[in-house]
Scaffold this motif. Structure first.
Motif, PDB file in Angstrom:
ATOM      1  N   GLU A 273      19.770   9.590  -2.707  1.00  0.00           N
ATOM      2  CA  GLU A 273      19.701   9.196  -1.301  1.00  0.00           C
ATOM      3  C   GLU A 273      18.626  10.004  -0.573  1.00  0.00           C
ATOM      4  O   GLU A 273      17.884   9.461   0.253  1.00  0.00           O
ATOM      5  CB  GLU A 273      21.060   9.358  -0.616  1.00  0.00           C
TER       6      GLU A 273
ATOM      7  N   PRO B  29      15.438  -3.487  -0.928  1.00  0.00           N
ATOM      8  CA  PRO B  29      16.821  -3.744  -0.497  1.00  0.00           C
ATOM      9  C   PRO B  29      16.890  -4.145   0.976  1.00  0.00           C
ATOM     10  O   PRO B  29      16.167  -3.590   1.817  1.00  0.00           O
ATOM     11  CB  PRO B  29      17.524  -2.407  -0.744  1.00  0.00           C
ATOM     12  N   ARG B  30      17.775  -5.066   1.261  1.00  0.00           N
ATOM     13  CA  ARG B  30      17.913  -5.559   2.633  1.00  0.00           C
ATOM     14  C   ARG B  30      18.345  -4.436   3.585  1.00  0.00           C
ATOM     15  O   ARG B  30      17.882  -4.363   4.727  1.00  0.00           O
ATOM     16  CB  ARG B  30      18.936  -6.697   2.656  1.00  0.00           C
ATOM     17  N   ASP B  31      19.235  -3.551   3.104  1.00  0.00           N
ATOM     18  CA  ASP B  31      19.739  -2.502   3.993  1.00  0.00           C
ATOM     19  C   ASP B  31      18.721  -1.403   4.252  1.00  0.00           C
ATOM     20  O   ASP B  31      18.971  -0.492   5.046  1.00  0.00           O
ATOM     21  CB  ASP B  31      21.040  -1.907   3.451  1.00  0.00           C
ATOM     22  N   ARG B  32      17.541  -1.481   3.601  1.00  0.00           N
ATOM     23  CA  ARG B  32      16.489  -0.504   3.852  1.00  0.00           C
ATOM     24  C   ARG B  32      15.258  -1.165   4.461  1.00  0.00           C
ATOM     25  O   ARG B  32      14.180  -0.564   4.507  1.00  0.00           O
ATOM     26  CB  ARG B  32      16.133   0.241   2.565  1.00  0.00           C
ATOM     27  N   GLY B  33      15.387  -2.415   4.889  1.00  0.00           N
ATOM     28  CA  GLY B  33      14.290  -3.053   5.612  1.00  0.00           C
ATOM     29  C   GLY B  33      13.561  -4.138   4.856  1.00  0.00           C
ATOM     30  O   GLY B  33      12.602  -4.722   5.387  1.00  0.00           O
TER      31      GLY B  33
ATOM     32  N   LYS C 237      15.279   8.630  -1.539  1.00  0.00           N
ATOM     33  CA  LYS C 237      15.034   7.348  -0.880  1.00  0.00           C
ATOM     34  C   LYS C 237      14.603   7.534   0.565  1.00  0.00           C
ATOM     35  O   LYS C 237      13.716   6.835   1.055  1.00  0.00           O
ATOM     36  CB  LYS C 237      16.286   6.476  -0.969  1.00  0.00           C
ATOM     37  N   ARG C 238      15.233   8.477   1.259  1.00  0.00           N
ATOM     38  CA  ARG C 238      14.864   8.704   2.660  1.00  0.00           C
ATOM     39  C   ARG C 238      13.436   9.232   2.768  1.00  0.00           C
ATOM     40  O   ARG C 238      12.697   8.848   3.675  1.00  0.00           O
ATOM     41  CB  ARG C 238      15.836   9.688   3.311  1.00  0.00           C
TER      42      ARG C 238
ATOM     43  N   ASP D  82      11.806   4.919   1.875  1.00  0.00           N
ATOM     44  CA  ASP D  82      11.835   4.270   3.187  1.00  0.00           C
ATOM     45  C   ASP D  82      10.451   4.135   3.821  1.00  0.00           C
ATOM     46  O   ASP D  82      10.120   3.064   4.358  1.00  0.00           O
ATOM     47  CB  ASP D  82      12.794   5.009   4.124  1.00  0.00           C
TER      48      ASP D  82
ATOM     49  N   GLY E 247      15.518  -8.162   0.028  1.00  0.00           N
ATOM     50  CA  GLY E 247      16.608  -8.110  -0.940  1.00  0.00           C
ATOM     51  C   GLY E 247      16.692  -9.308  -1.858  1.00  0.00           C
ATOM     52  O   GLY E 247      17.789  -9.698  -2.270  1.00  0.00           O
TER      53      GLY E 247
END
Length: 399
Positions: A112, A63-67, A115-116, A120, A70
């Motif tokens: 969440e 995902p783009r919002d996680r680096g 994911k962290r 990540d 995307g």
């Protein structure tokens, strides 16, 4: 039907091609750039990964919002094919197995907090991961219902016992996804868990020698003897293990095919270059009809594979599971890769069998393609079952 790539994806594809040609392909020539298991040396890998990040070509599937970049599945297909023009390419862009499939799965279903902790660091390239499912006989392989590794509830934890083998990337992996039996229910008997390498109660029994070359971390046999996993580190619900497996392996099979097409094209490229300059009995090899027939067959088979892969990727982007489309691609591309490199070796003669090119590397690597993530025969059974259920609608043009 529009067979053109969206302009932005095609631009990324071309940037990937240029990056691989300029920054990665030249590294294959020097034996000092390889580790003991014939993959890119880890310290060198980190240097190239920094360049990939700077070029905006990092983690296409994440995902783009996680680096990540995307990209949709059709974007993966375009980029992965270009990345695996080099045997080092996918690892340099962080789209190599098994991390690739684990990133995709965790991005889809992780909480969440999961994911962290797990996702990540994978996207950032700070850790490697493994997916622990396959077991030695009489445990589960292509049939996960045969799984014997057990996870038993103990308060807020699960205690795991059992054995896995041929777990790709396990040596050196920090994050693991584990499939275990939690009941005898034929459909809801398996559950997926996350654990970290530092947790006690498990060990790598051995790194299994293979024909090679190997992914980083090899293929390992793992023993579980009292590994405790907190219930909060369970993926989805208790009994959803088969669902998790399908979500993980379907797209992962297709990404294998995307990368294999790049290797098949590379093999053909090496054959084309050599036959264009090599002469025998007063004629270039490339001008011989027998050679042209072989090269034409390869071009034909590779293009069929690309169409199968892109169709399956498109179906996934529509929200379809694309089971039969992925199985078709898996069977065809695995066999095409083997045919491409075998033909290239034949046309290169002794040069192809030597280490003067990467053909012998690709040849040894290619043989696993017809086994990993489901043997050819298993996928043909899937296709047969789909035909039995759908009849003439098997070939429907519908979504």
């Amino acid at each position: 039907m529009d067979f053109n790539l969206p302009a932005e994806i095609d631009a990324i594809r071309l940037r990937t091609r240029a990056f691989i040609a300029d920054k990665v392909l030249p590294l294959e020539v020097d034996p000092a750039n390889y580790d003991a298991h014939e993959n890119i040396r880890p310290d060198l890998l980190e240097q190239v990964r920094a360049k990939a990040r700077a070029a905006g070509l990092w983690a296409p599937q994440a995902p783009r919002d996680r680096g990540g970049m995307g990209l949709p599945h059709i974007g993966w297909a375009a980029v992965y094919e270009e990345a695996n023009r080099s045997i080092f390419g996918p690892a340099c862009l962080n789209c190599a197995a098994p991390d690739d499939g684990n990133i995709n799965l965790l991005a889809r279903i992780g909480t969440e907090a999961q994911k962290r902790w797990w996702l990540d660091p994978l996207i950032a390239g700070e850790v490697r991961s493994a997916f622990a499912m396959t077991e030695p006989h009489p445990g589960g392989g292509s049939d996960p219902n045969m799984m014997l590794t057990k996870a038993e509830r103990k308060g807020d934890n699960w205690v795991v016992s059992g054995r896995k083998w041929f777990i790709t990337g396990a040596e050196g992996a920090r994050h693991f996804i584990l499939m275990a039996r939690t009941s005898d229910d034929p459909r809801k008997g398996l559950t997926a868990f996350l654990y970290h390498a530092d947790q006690p109660g498990w060990r790598i029994e051995r790194r299994i020698p293979i024909m090679g070359p190997e992914e980083h971390g090899g293929h390992c046999e793992i023993v579980y003897d009292g590994l405790e996993i907190a219930d909060e580190n369970r993926l989805l619900n208790v009994g959803d293990g088969l669902k998790v497996t399908q979500m993980r392996l379907g797209p992962a099979r297709l990404t294998h095919c995307m990368r294999w097409l790049g290797l098949a094209k590379r093999a053909m490229e090496i054959a084309a270059e050599y036959t264009s300059r090599r002469e025998g009995f007063g004629i270039r090899l490339a001008d011989r009809e027998s050679v042209q027939i072989k090269m034409g067959e390869l071009a034909h088979e590779i293009q069929i594979g690309r169409l199968l892969v892109m169709h399956a990727a498109w179906k996934l982007d529509q929200g379809d599971f694309a089971r039969k489309e992925v199985s078709s691609a898996k069977v065809h591309v695995a066999n095409t890769l083997h045919k491409a490199v075998d033909t290239a070796i034949q046309l290169n003669g002794a040069r192809g069998y030597s280490k003067d090119t990467v053909l012998e590397w690709i040849y040894r690597y290619a043989r696993q393609a017809r086994l990993v993530d489901g043997a050819d025969e298993v996928h043909k059974m899937v296709l047969a079952r789909n035909y039995a259920a759908e009849g003439m609608d098997y070939w429907s043009w519908g979504r």
